[in-house]
Design an enzyme around this catalytic site. Structure first.
Site, short mmCIF file in Angstrom:
data_model
loop_
_atom_site.label_atom_id
_atom_site.label_comp_id
_atom_site.label_asym_id
_atom_site.label_seq_id
_atom_site.Cartn_x
_atom_site.Cartn_y
_atom_site.Cartn_z
CG MET A 79 25.66 18.97 -39.49
SD MET A 79 26.19 19.68 -41.39
CE MET A 79 26.71 17.97 -42.06
CG HIS A 80 30.41 17.06 -38.82
ND1 HIS A 80 30.40 16.74 -39.98
CD2 HIS A 80 30.68 18.55 -39.03
CE1 HIS A 80 30.34 17.87 -40.84
NE2 HIS A 80 30.46 18.77 -40.33
CG ASP A 235 24.57 23.24 -38.04
OD1 ASP A 235 24.80 22.65 -39.29
OD2 ASP A 235 25.14 23.32 -37.00
#
Length: 484
Positions: A79-80, A235
């Site tokens: 992520m991110h 995830d």
């Protein structure tokens, strides 16, 4: 057949399942991380496509007929990450990853704007996507001026697979631009970072179709036309789909390098003040909360390196019978801490050392310290309105029975161990691909694995663990005050 692709930081994993969710095969390919400056962490997006190609080719070599029968593909991803592309879908710079901390000043500035916590339900952490764009704007203005699309890592993989600019709710909730309660981009949050909604991908639910596989890729992999690519998930949400953690009150504790206490919610329950993550889940009209600790098995691995003994040797010295907490307390803040302190500067400590403190004493303290850090996350979730009656343990640390007994007693909750099997993010992504391609019921599809064993709290030690936890809680402000 259905394919799950999990784009992690260290590699891409491809898992193939049939309509009965039996795993036919898995393959993986490695990825490298570039760290050109202290605190930086980057990857080249083209490497993600190469690794995905390599993993899928591995499946093709081992299971050509099964791969050729794939009807749906699901995506999971780290992520991110900030992946910036221009009007022609050319990548403008290496992707800035989740564990890159260069944008800490930009994150603090955004977090001081009350609308971010109010709309996203989360603190603006340096690892999130929005502050990374602030850093690019301030330090690479020529790059920022060319940004047409901001994509998360797995959604760049989707662009390669389908040609579509699409994301989904669970991953997008970690950008600091999503109105998490309404499950849509916030124009005001984007404007605060000098961006517009047109620069964001379209949004779907993780169980919905988000494009079809490009014909040239389908042909190369021996697949037929019209292979559906699902929205997928970040995830942790994908792992939850694999574990069946999708209904109200269901939860798992992950003992990996970091630690996660993940709880599924039927409603939106933000509590940013305690550094709990409140994100959309991959299934429609569901959300989830996460308490995150930055050093779980990493703390034991550090202790292993210092003592020159393997983690298995260290935990083996303790035996299988849970002991009452000793006089030594360990704070596992080796890389700072996320929940509940949001403190990147704090560092770990042993307290209560004496001449009699042995290696086994310190090992016990390390395991208890991580158990108490997870208890901190449980208390933060409770403050946000979540009640848990039990948790399922996953991750490498769950192989230590002593540690599981410690966690069960620290939480005063039963800890379930799933039957042997691969229920991780790639499997969860494959489930999402199945749902998107067939219209199967999401909740019925994402069922939990059988429980092999349940570790109950040691009733005779619950009170002693509670006393030790309160001592643990008092140490953080003392250490913080002494090290500022």
């Amino acid at each position: 057949m259905f394919l799950g692709l999990d784009l992690g930081t260290s590699g891409v994993k491809a898992t193939l399942i049939d309509g009965d969710q039996k795993i036919i095969g898995s393959a993986s390919a490695a990825l490298d991380v570039s760290r050109p400056h202290p605190g930086w962490s980057e990857q080249i997006p083209a490497d993600w496509c190469r690794a995905a190609e390599e993993a899928i080719q591995g499946l093709k070599q081992a299971h050509p007929q099964a791969l050729g029968a794939v009807r749906g593909i699901g995506l999971s991803g780290q992520m991110h990450g900030a992946t910036l592309v221009d009007e022609s879908d050319k990548v403008l710079r290496p992707s800035i990853l989740w564990n890159d901390t260069r944008s800490f000043r930009q994150a603090a500035a955004l977090d001081s704007d009350p609308q971010f916590r109010a709309l996203t339900g989360n603190i603006v952490f340096p690892g999130f996507t929005a502050p990374k764009l602030g850093w690019v704007r301030e330090n690479e203005p020529e790059i920022f001026a060319k940004v047409r699309w901001v994509l998360l890592p797995k959604d760049y993989l989707r662009l390669w697979l389908t040609g579509e600019h699409i994301s989904e709710m669970s991953d997008s909730a970690g950008t600091s631009w999503l109105d998490t309660g309404k499950r849509k981009w916030s124009e005001s949050l984007l404007a605060a970072t000098h961006l517009e909604e047109r620069q964001m991908p379209d949004l779907v639910e993780g169980t919905e179709s988000a494009g079809t596989l490009r014909p040239e890729l389908a042909s190369r992999w021996g697949m037929g036309p019209g292979v559906v690519v699902a929205g997928g998930a970040g995830d942790n949400a994908a792992s939850a789909c694999g574990m069946g953690t999708v209904g109200e009150g269901q939860a798992f504790v992950s003992l990996g390098t970091s630690g996660v206490l993940f709880a599924a919610n039927a409603s939106y329950l933000p509590n940013p003040e305690s550094a709990v993550h409140a994100f959309c889940h991959a299934l429609p009209n569901t959300w989830h909360q996460m308490g995150v600790i930055l050093s779980a098995t990493d703390a034991l691995n550090w202790h292993s390196g210092v003592t020159g003994r393997s983690a298995a040797e260290l935990t083996g010295e303790l035996g299988d019978t849970l002991k009452a907490p000793g006089p030594v307390t360990f704070l596992p803040y080796l890389s700072g801490e996320r929940t509940p302190h949001n403190d990147a500067a704090i560092r770990g400590a042993f307290a209560g050392l004496g001449h009699e403190s042995s290696r086994a004493t310190l090992t016990q303290a390390v395991l208890e310290g991580v158990s108490f850090a997870i208890r901190d996350s449980l208390e933060a979730l409770r403050a946000a309105g979540t009640t848990l009656n039990r948790v399922t343990a996953i991750g490498g640390g769950s192989r230590s029975r002593y540690w599981l007994k410690s966690i069960a007693t620290a939480l005063d909750l039963p800890v379930d161990l799933p039957a042997d099997g691969d229920f991780g993010a790639a499997f969860g992504a494959a489930r999402l691909g199945l749902i998107a391609a067939t219209g199967a019921d999401p909740v019925a599809t994402c069922f939990a694995p059988a429980t092999a064993e349940t570790i109950e709290p040691d009733a005779s030690l619950v009170a002693a663990y509670e006393d030790a936890y309160q001592r643990y809680r008092r140490l953080y402000p003392a250490i913080k005050e002494a090290t500022m």
